[in-house]
Design a protein around this motif. Sequence first.
Motif, PDB file in Angstrom:
ATOM      1  N   GLU A 291      53.904  34.116  36.605  1.00 27.26           N
ATOM      2  CA  GLU A 291      52.479  33.833  36.683  1.00 27.26           C
ATOM      3  C   GLU A 291      52.217  32.779  37.765  1.00 27.26           C
ATOM      4  OE1 GLU A 291      50.592  32.857  32.979  1.00 27.26           O
ATOM      5  OE2 GLU A 291      51.948  34.146  31.842  1.00 27.26           O
ATOM      6  N   CYS A 292      50.941  32.638  38.095  1.00 28.66           N
ATOM      7  CA  CYS A 292      50.526  31.616  39.056  1.00 28.66           C
ATOM      8  C   CYS A 292      49.340  30.842  38.490  1.00 28.66           C
ATOM      9  CB  CYS A 292      50.076  32.244  40.379  1.00 28.66           C
ATOM     10  SG  CYS A 292      51.350  33.094  41.286  1.00 28.66           S
ATOM     11  N   ILE A 293      49.195  29.638  38.956  1.00 24.67           N
ATOM     12  CA  ILE A 293      47.922  28.938  38.856  1.00 24.67           C
ATOM     13  C   ILE A 293      47.532  28.512  40.270  1.00 24.67           C
ATOM     14  CG2 ILE A 293      48.264  28.137  36.507  1.00 24.67           C
ATOM     15  CD1 ILE A 293      48.870  25.344  37.697  1.00 24.67           C
ATOM     16  N   LEU A 294      46.277  28.227  40.452  1.00 26.92           N
ATOM     17  CA  LEU A 294      45.789  27.762  41.742  1.00 26.92           C
ATOM     18  C   LEU A 294      45.790  26.241  41.727  1.00 26.92           C
ATOM     19  CD1 LEU A 294      44.826  29.376  44.196  1.00 26.92           C
ATOM     20  CD2 LEU A 294      42.481  28.988  43.433  1.00 26.92           C
ATOM     21  N   GLY A 295      46.579  25.644  42.626  1.00 33.75           N
ATOM     22  CA  GLY A 295      46.698  24.200  42.674  1.00 33.75           C
ATOM     23  C   GLY A 295      45.682  23.567  43.594  1.00 33.75           C
ATOM     24  N   THR A 296      45.812  22.261  43.801  1.00 35.04           N
ATOM     25  CA  THR A 296      44.809  21.542  44.586  1.00 35.04           C
ATOM     26  C   THR A 296      45.368  20.216  45.085  1.00 35.04           C
ATOM     27  OG1 THR A 296      42.543  20.668  44.534  1.00 35.04           O
ATOM     28  CG2 THR A 296      43.881  20.329  42.573  1.00 35.04           C
ATOM     29  N   THR A 297      44.822  19.728  46.188  1.00 37.21           N
ATOM     30  CA  THR A 297      44.971  18.337  46.555  1.00 37.21           C
ATOM     31  C   THR A 297      43.621  17.631  46.390  1.00 37.21           C
ATOM     32  OG1 THR A 297      45.737  16.823  48.283  1.00 37.21           O
ATOM     33  CG2 THR A 297      44.430  18.689  49.008  1.00 37.21           C
ATOM     34  N   GLN A 298      42.684  18.304  45.743  1.00 36.62           N
ATOM     35  CA  GLN A 298      41.291  17.870  45.557  1.00 36.62           C
ATOM     36  C   GLN A 298      40.534  17.952  46.890  1.00 36.62           C
ATOM     37  OE1 GLN A 298      40.766  18.106  42.671  1.00 36.62           O
ATOM     38  NE2 GLN A 298      42.506  17.322  41.517  1.00 36.62           N
ATOM     39  N   GLU A 299      40.262  19.196  47.266  1.00 36.40           N
ATOM     40  CA  GLU A 299      39.578  19.504  48.508  1.00 36.40           C
ATOM     41  C   GLU A 299      38.072  19.271  48.397  1.00 36.40           C
ATOM     42  OE1 GLU A 299      43.328  21.918  48.246  1.00 36.40           O
ATOM     43  OE2 GLU A 299      41.728  21.316  46.881  1.00 36.40           O
ATOM     44  N   LEU A 300      37.393  19.287  49.519  1.00 39.94           N
ATOM     45  CA  LEU A 300      35.941  19.334  49.565  1.00 39.94           C
ATOM     46  C   LEU A 300      35.491  20.776  49.313  1.00 39.94           C
ATOM     47  CD1 LEU A 300      35.372  17.078  52.719  1.00 39.94           C
ATOM     48  CD2 LEU A 300      35.228  16.378  50.318  1.00 39.94           C
ATOM     49  N   SER A 301      34.202  21.045  49.485  1.00 38.48           N
ATOM     50  CA  SER A 301      33.683  22.368  49.126  1.00 38.48           C
ATOM     51  C   SER A 301      34.185  23.491  50.021  1.00 38.48           C
ATOM     52  CB  SER A 301      32.150  22.349  49.133  1.00 38.48           C
ATOM     53  OG  SER A 301      31.650  21.747  47.963  1.00 38.48           O
ATOM     54  N   ILE A 302      34.469  23.206  51.295  1.00 42.29           N
ATOM     55  CA  ILE A 302      34.964  24.272  52.170  1.00 42.29           C
ATOM     56  C   ILE A 302      36.332  24.751  51.689  1.00 42.29           C
ATOM     57  CG2 ILE A 302      35.678  24.895  54.514  1.00 42.29           C
ATOM     58  CD1 ILE A 302      33.702  22.767  55.538  1.00 42.29           C
ATOM     59  N   GLY A 303      37.252  23.809  51.481  1.00 42.58           N
ATOM     60  CA  GLY A 303      38.579  24.174  51.013  1.00 42.58           C
ATOM     61  C   GLY A 303      38.556  24.773  49.625  1.00 42.58           C
ATOM     62  N   HIS A 309      37.815  32.156  46.571  1.00 39.80           N
ATOM     63  CA  HIS A 309      37.971  33.522  47.062  1.00 39.80           C
ATOM     64  C   HIS A 309      39.396  34.023  46.794  1.00 39.80           C
ATOM     65  CE1 HIS A 309      34.136  34.212  49.093  1.00 39.80           C
ATOM     66  NE2 HIS A 309      34.191  32.971  49.555  1.00 39.80           N
ATOM     67  N   LEU A 310      40.371  33.167  47.061  1.00 43.50           N
ATOM     68  CA  LEU A 310      41.768  33.550  46.831  1.00 43.50           C
ATOM     69  C   LEU A 310      42.024  33.805  45.352  1.00 43.50           C
ATOM     70  CD1 LEU A 310      44.788  33.767  47.745  1.00 43.50           C
ATOM     71  CD2 LEU A 310      44.923  31.292  47.323  1.00 43.50           C
ATOM     72  N   GLY A 311      41.694  32.828  44.501  1.00 44.85           N
ATOM     73  CA  GLY A 311      42.005  32.935  43.084  1.00 44.85           C
ATOM     74  C   GLY A 311      41.323  34.102  42.411  1.00 44.85           C
ATOM     75  N   CYS A 312      40.111  34.415  42.826  1.00 48.67           N
ATOM     76  CA  CYS A 312      39.386  35.516  42.207  1.00 48.67           C
ATOM     77  C   CYS A 312      39.871  36.877  42.677  1.00 48.67           C
ATOM     78  CB  CYS A 312      37.880  35.377  42.473  1.00 48.67           C
ATOM     79  SG  CYS A 312      37.121  34.034  41.494  1.00 48.67           S
ATOM     80  N   SER A 313      40.771  36.898  43.656  1.00 45.39           N
ATOM     81  CA  SER A 313      41.324  38.172  44.134  1.00 45.39           C
ATOM     82  C   SER A 313      42.741  38.430  43.618  1.00 45.39           C
ATOM     83  CB  SER A 313      41.348  38.190  45.674  1.00 45.39           C
ATOM     84  OG  SER A 313      42.357  37.329  46.182  1.00 45.39           O
ATOM     85  N   LEU A 314      43.347  37.441  42.912  1.00 46.87           N
ATOM     86  CA  LEU A 314      44.731  37.576  42.452  1.00 46.87           C
ATOM     87  C   LEU A 314      44.781  38.040  41.002  1.00 46.87           C
ATOM     88  CD1 LEU A 314      46.268  34.321  43.980  1.00 46.87           C
ATOM     89  CD2 LEU A 314      46.457  36.661  44.871  1.00 46.87           C
ATOM     90  N   THR A 315      45.757  38.901  40.701  1.00 44.26           N
ATOM     91  CA  THR A 315      45.862  39.462  39.351  1.00 44.26           C
ATOM     92  C   THR A 315      46.778  38.658  38.438  1.00 44.26           C
ATOM     93  OG1 THR A 315      47.685  40.911  40.055  1.00 44.26           O
ATOM     94  CG2 THR A 315      45.439  41.803  40.192  1.00 44.26           C
ATOM     95  N   ASN A 316      47.608  37.771  38.987  1.00 42.59           N
ATOM     96  CA  ASN A 316      48.596  37.075  38.149  1.00 42.59           C
ATOM     97  C   ASN A 316      48.237  35.614  37.906  1.00 42.59           C
ATOM     98  OD1 ASN A 316      49.156  36.655  40.886  1.00 42.59           O
ATOM     99  ND2 ASN A 316      51.343  36.368  40.569  1.00 42.59           N
ATOM    100  N   ILE A 317      46.948  35.274  37.994  1.00 43.47           N
ATOM    101  CA  ILE A 317      46.470  33.961  37.540  1.00 43.47           C
ATOM    102  C   ILE A 317      45.935  34.142  36.118  1.00 43.47           C
ATOM    103  CG2 ILE A 317      44.738  32.150  37.856  1.00 43.47           C
ATOM    104  CD1 ILE A 317      44.997  32.423  40.795  1.00 43.47           C
ATOM    105  N   LEU A 318      46.702  33.669  35.163  1.00 42.20           N
ATOM    106  CA  LEU A 318      46.390  33.915  33.755  1.00 42.20           C
ATOM    107  C   LEU A 318      46.169  32.637  32.963  1.00 42.20           C
ATOM    108  CD1 LEU A 318      49.023  36.736  33.116  1.00 42.20           C
ATOM    109  CD2 LEU A 318      46.628  37.004  33.773  1.00 42.20           C
TER     110      LEU A 318
END
Length: 389
Positions: A291-303, A309-318
Amino acid sequence: MKITNIELIAVGIPRHTGFVNKHVIVKIHSDEGIVGIGEMSDFSHLPRYSIDLHDLERGLRSVFIGRNPFDIMQLNQELVDHFPETMYYYEKGSFIRNGMDNALHDLCAKCLDISVSEMFGGRVRDKLKVCYPIFRHRFMEEVEENIQVVRNRLEQGFDVFRLYVGKNIDADEAFLSRVKEEFGSKVKIKSYDFSHLLNWKDAWCAIKRLTKYDLGLEMIESPAPRNDFEGLNQLRLKTDYPISEHVWSFKQQQEMIKQEAVDIFNISPIFIGGLTAARKAAYAAEVAGKECILGTTQELSIGTAAMAHLGCSLTNILKTSDPTGPELYIGDVVKERVTYQDGYLHAPDRNKKGLGVELDEELLDKFRVADLSWNDVSVHQLQDRTSIK
């Protein structure tokens, strides 16, 4: 379409803690008048060396000007040659690659009159469950401060939190006890994030103490020094909780798969070097049955929009992901920030083209800084993202 210019603008935006993060906003100009925007997020982190922004801008212009922005794969290969992977978590080259890749995707999607998620083959969801970070306890008196953070954010709809642990285990335990007593089932602590502070044996001792307070725990994050794959494997065999680790190079991910070191890959474009690289890492995880999760460095709104967009297109974020950056800052550089509601990060509307966020030039000027210098920021501030105490 051809690329005609590259602009890099440094901004410094304070967090609510008082710590000022410096980011670089990217503009890729084209001969059709379309401008792609991206974000090189969070240069205010270890290792403690800075980037000469003027030199970087000149170097990127030499690579990109005159090129077709749709040659995304080729341009990414060249970026890796210029800014190679180093098997280090906060390697600055990946920040640079990420910002340029963000902007390429934004530019190309705008040209095609579609959203970035449609470039990825569409969405499997329109929102991601996310958690709000509780930063590491250094002193016992910070427990009450963090309990107040939970109160405030719960009122805003954030009911899942990620707890940074490992510096003061007594305070970590006191915090968890208070959360359980005051909030009960209203609040979930999805992970204990050790951030590589402890060796796996010390992390195991801490885990045994802290898991007495299982408030919906989904995973244990980074409970061994960086690149200690054997240590991760040893700990994975001892605990029933899934082990998660960030992906910061393909060699590192390969080793984690080979050595059965993790259960969940924490994938973030900023650490692996862009949306293109992050998609590869997510697909590699899926092939390996992880599985995956979407990580962060605490981006602004652009990042953050790019990650949505990436996370909503992946099937293995559970499981619950991490990007709540825009909520941590007192300001931003876009006209409308990304949207959070009931603890979910919502992807930008499909009718908004590219990344779906628009630069606000007045805010960009307001937060503009001359360079990415460090001034007198201490190591402890860099590690814990806090003001001085």
